[in-house]
Design a protein around this motif. Structure first.
Motif, PDB file in Angstrom:
ATOM      1  N   HIS A 164       0.815  -1.210   0.000  1.00  0.00           N
ATOM      2  CA  HIS A 164       0.000   0.000   0.000  1.00  0.00           C
ATOM      3  C   HIS A 164       0.851   1.264   0.000  1.00  0.00           C
ATOM      4  N   GLU A 165       1.947   1.258   0.779  1.00  0.00           N
ATOM      5  CA  GLU A 165       2.774   2.458   0.848  1.00  0.00           C
ATOM      6  C   GLU A 165       3.549   2.670  -0.451  1.00  0.00           C
ATOM      7  N   LEU A 166       3.991   1.578  -1.052  1.00  0.00           N
ATOM      8  CA  LEU A 166       4.761   1.696  -2.285  1.00  0.00           C
ATOM      9  C   LEU A 166       3.861   2.058  -3.462  1.00  0.00           C
ATOM     10  N   LEU A 167       2.609   1.642  -3.404  1.00  0.00           N
ATOM     11  CA  LEU A 167       1.667   2.009  -4.461  1.00  0.00           C
ATOM     12  C   LEU A 167       1.440   3.515  -4.460  1.00  0.00           C
ATOM     13  N   GLU A 168       1.341   4.094  -3.282  1.00  0.00           N
ATOM     14  CA  GLU A 168       1.173   5.542  -3.174  1.00  0.00           C
ATOM     15  C   GLU A 168       2.429   6.264  -3.666  1.00  0.00           C
ATOM     16  N   LEU A 169       3.582   5.752  -3.272  1.00  0.00           N
ATOM     17  CA  LEU A 169       4.841   6.352  -3.705  1.00  0.00           C
ATOM     18  C   LEU A 169       4.983   6.261  -5.222  1.00  0.00           C
ATOM     19  N   GLN A 170       4.661   5.113  -5.773  1.00  0.00           N
ATOM     20  CA  GLN A 170       4.733   4.941  -7.225  1.00  0.00           C
ATOM     21  C   GLN A 170       3.851   5.962  -7.936  1.00  0.00           C
ATOM     22  N   GLY A 171       2.633   6.164  -7.407  1.00  0.00           N
ATOM     23  CA  GLY A 171       1.729   7.139  -8.006  1.00  0.00           C
ATOM     24  C   GLY A 171       2.308   8.544  -7.990  1.00  0.00           C
ATOM     25  N   ALA A 172       2.949   8.910  -6.890  1.00  0.00           N
ATOM     26  CA  ALA A 172       3.548  10.242  -6.777  1.00  0.00           C
ATOM     27  C   ALA A 172       4.708  10.410  -7.756  1.00  0.00           C
ATOM     28  N   ILE A 173       5.498   9.348  -7.930  1.00  0.00           N
ATOM     29  CA  ILE A 173       6.626   9.408  -8.859  1.00  0.00           C
ATOM     30  C   ILE A 173       6.125   9.532 -10.296  1.00  0.00           C
ATOM     31  N   ILE A 174       5.116   8.756 -10.632  1.00  0.00           N
ATOM     32  CA  ILE A 174       4.564   8.797 -11.988  1.00  0.00           C
ATOM     33  C   ILE A 174       3.946  10.164 -12.272  1.00  0.00           C
ATOM     34  N   GLU A 175       3.254  10.710 -11.285  1.00  0.00           N
ATOM     35  CA  GLU A 175       2.623  12.021 -11.464  1.00  0.00           C
ATOM     36  C   GLU A 175       3.657  13.090 -11.801  1.00  0.00           C
ATOM     37  N   ARG A 176       4.826  12.984 -11.181  1.00  0.00           N
ATOM     38  CA  ARG A 176       5.849  14.018 -11.356  1.00  0.00           C
ATOM     39  C   ARG A 176       6.829  13.701 -12.496  1.00  0.00           C
ATOM     40  N   HIS A 177       7.067  12.420 -12.740  1.00  0.00           N
ATOM     41  CA  HIS A 177       8.151  12.061 -13.680  1.00  0.00           C
ATOM     42  C   HIS A 177       7.745  10.984 -14.683  1.00  0.00           C
ATOM     43  N   GLU A 178       6.499  10.960 -15.078  1.00  0.00           N
ATOM     44  CA  GLU A 178       6.017   9.901 -15.967  1.00  0.00           C
ATOM     45  C   GLU A 178       6.804   9.827 -17.270  1.00  0.00           C
ATOM     46  N   THR A 179       7.249  10.972 -17.790  1.00  0.00           N
ATOM     47  CA  THR A 179       7.967  10.977 -19.064  1.00  0.00           C
ATOM     48  C   THR A 179       9.456  10.692 -18.907  1.00  0.00           C
ATOM     49  N   ASN A 180       9.922  10.600 -17.658  1.00  0.00           N
ATOM     50  CA  ASN A 180      11.358  10.428 -17.423  1.00  0.00           C
ATOM     51  C   ASN A 180      11.765   9.028 -16.983  1.00  0.00           C
ATOM     52  N   VAL A 181      10.840   8.317 -16.325  1.00  0.00           N
ATOM     53  CA  VAL A 181      11.240   7.049 -15.713  1.00  0.00           C
ATOM     54  C   VAL A 181      10.246   5.928 -15.996  1.00  0.00           C
ATOM     55  N   GLU A 182      10.717   4.720 -15.754  1.00  0.00           N
ATOM     56  CA  GLU A 182       9.921   3.497 -15.831  1.00  0.00           C
ATOM     57  C   GLU A 182       9.877   2.924 -14.420  1.00  0.00           C
ATOM     58  N   THR A 183       8.698   2.563 -13.915  1.00  0.00           N
ATOM     59  CA  THR A 183       8.591   1.999 -12.573  1.00  0.00           C
ATOM     60  C   THR A 183       7.938   0.621 -12.617  1.00  0.00           C
ATOM     61  N   HIS A 184       8.342  -0.225 -11.686  1.00  0.00           N
ATOM     62  CA  HIS A 184       7.741  -1.553 -11.547  1.00  0.00           C
ATOM     63  C   HIS A 184       7.507  -1.825 -10.061  1.00  0.00           C
ATOM     64  N   LEU A 185       6.338  -2.365  -9.733  1.00  0.00           N
ATOM     65  CA  LEU A 185       6.019  -2.736  -8.362  1.00  0.00           C
ATOM     66  C   LEU A 185       5.620  -4.202  -8.342  1.00  0.00           C
ATOM     67  N   MET A 186       6.434  -5.029  -7.648  1.00  0.00           N
ATOM     68  CA  MET A 186       6.192  -6.469  -7.613  1.00  0.00           C
ATOM     69  C   MET A 186       6.557  -7.035  -6.247  1.00  0.00           C
ATOM     70  N   SER A 191      10.701 -13.570  -0.588  1.00  0.00           N
ATOM     71  CA  SER A 191      10.446 -12.981   0.726  1.00  0.00           C
ATOM     72  C   SER A 191       9.012 -12.450   0.729  1.00  0.00           C
ATOM     73  N   PRO A 192       8.029 -13.358   0.769  1.00  0.00           N
ATOM     74  CA  PRO A 192       6.617 -12.996   0.613  1.00  0.00           C
ATOM     75  C   PRO A 192       6.161 -11.914   1.589  1.00  0.00           C
ATOM     76  N   GLY A 193       5.300 -11.044   1.077  1.00  0.00           N
ATOM     77  CA  GLY A 193       4.775  -9.959   1.899  1.00  0.00           C
ATOM     78  C   GLY A 193       5.527  -8.655   1.724  1.00  0.00           C
ATOM     79  N   TRP A 194       6.729  -8.733   1.148  1.00  0.00           N
ATOM     80  CA  TRP A 194       7.533  -7.536   0.911  1.00  0.00           C
ATOM     81  C   TRP A 194       7.562  -7.231  -0.579  1.00  0.00           C
ATOM     82  N   TYR A 195       7.272  -5.980  -0.901  1.00  0.00           N
ATOM     83  CA  TYR A 195       7.197  -5.555  -2.294  1.00  0.00           C
ATOM     84  C   TYR A 195       8.382  -4.677  -2.653  1.00  0.00           C
ATOM     85  N   TRP A 196       8.762  -4.736  -3.918  1.00  0.00           N
ATOM     86  CA  TRP A 196       9.860  -3.936  -4.440  1.00  0.00           C
ATOM     87  C   TRP A 196       9.315  -2.947  -5.455  1.00  0.00           C
ATOM     88  N   LEU A 197       9.639  -1.681  -5.271  1.00  0.00           N
ATOM     89  CA  LEU A 197       9.377  -0.654  -6.265  1.00  0.00           C
ATOM     90  C   LEU A 197      10.721  -0.276  -6.873  1.00  0.00           C
TER      91      LEU A 197
END
Length: 290
Positions: A164-186, A191-197
């Motif tokens: 949940h926290e990384l999804l919010e962070l990803q959204g903020a990054i995309i909002e500001r830098h969508e044309t500059n970067v590629e993001t992945h959240l998996m 190590s189940p339960g831990w997500y990587w952005l």
């Protein structure tokens, strides 16, 4: 028509233990000796690939960090580097801190690859660091101020936390830098339960890296066959003639697949390549893939 085969590693070519099985290694070793055009495209670094793919004579470069690097497997030398613009790195780093997170910073300092870390604030980060140190990954460096790492060519910022926290962070990054970067959240399957952005330059995609390989190595007439399991494989699925998903693949990726095969724990990628190669070239083999 010749065929270029490109496979993802974790969850696709590798078993759930992050190891290339002896069965798959034997098949690939034999076919590479016969002229198979094969390489891998992974979120991993070339350093960890060297351990996993040891003894495989890959004539083509590997695609690492989701396309941030195109590199020679044996030497680790980078043929292509897609680094993030320094001002974008600084901006995203500030955003990460605002969300109460701390990144790992992966870079190239002009001589060697580096992976910097400072504060380890959760068990997901601790798992990653311990895994890399246990494997004697020579890139890792503790640093007092992560901004000092921005003097290097930064290719990836990795933030580990809860979804949940990384999804919010990803959204903020995309909002500001969508044309500059590629993001992945998996989710980290080991190590189940831990997500990587992960945050890369916008040119750092597996699809673009495969196009570069095709152009640089005279493979324009080759049919492209790719294998994957996660959403970071979508762009290479888009550019392939045949996009093959393993049975355990993310449902979102399966929507783009030309074909579904067995799971990663069944040596399904190696079996498919062996069968496809044998059908095309009518070669005899010592392997029973039934």
């Amino acid at each position: 028509m010749n065929t270029l085969y490109v496979s993802d590693l974790d969850g696709t070519l590798l078993g759930d233990n992050a190891i290339l099985s002896s069965f798959s290694k034997k098949i690939l070793y034999e076919l590479l000796h016969q002229g198979l055009q094969f390489t891998v495209a992974s979120a991993r670094s070339v350093v960890s690939m060297q351990v996993i793919l040891k003894d495989l004579n890959l004539r083509l470069p590997v695609i690492e960090f989701n396309g941030a690097f195109i590199s020679d497997l044996d030497s680790g030398r980078h043929e292509i580097i897609n680094s993030i613009c320094p001002s974008v790195v600084e901006s995203i780093y500030k955003l990460i801190l605002e969300f109460g997170c701390v990144p790992f910073v992966s870079s190239f300092n002009g001589t060697e690859d580096c992976a910097y870390y400072k504060d380890i604030i959760n068990d997901g980060m601790r798992w990653y660091l311990n895994d890399r140190l246990t494997n004697k990954d020579r890139r890792w460096r503790a640093i007092e101020d992560l901004t000092h790492s921005f003097e290097d060519r930064v290719v990836c910022l990795t933030v580990i936390g809860h979804a949940h926290e990384l999804l919010e962070l990803q959204g903020a990054i995309i909002e500001r830098h969508e044309t500059n970067v590629e993001t992945h959240l998996m989710e980290n399957q080991y190590s189940p339960g831990w997500y990587w952005l992960t945050i890369h330059d916008r040119k750092a995609t597996k699809g673009q890296a495969i196009r570069t390989l095709v152009e640089n190595y005279g493979l324009q007439e080759s049919k492209i066959v790719v294998f994957g399991d996660q959403i970071n494989d979508i762009k290479m699925f888009h550019i392939a003639n045949y996009a093959i998903a393993v049975a355990n693949a993310d449902a979102k990726l399966k929507r783009y697949a030309t074909l579904l095969i067995g799971s990663n724990i069944e040596d399904s990628v190696a079996k498919y390549i062996h069968q496809d190669w044998s059908n095309r070239y009518a070669l005899k083999s010592d392997f029973d893939i039934s």
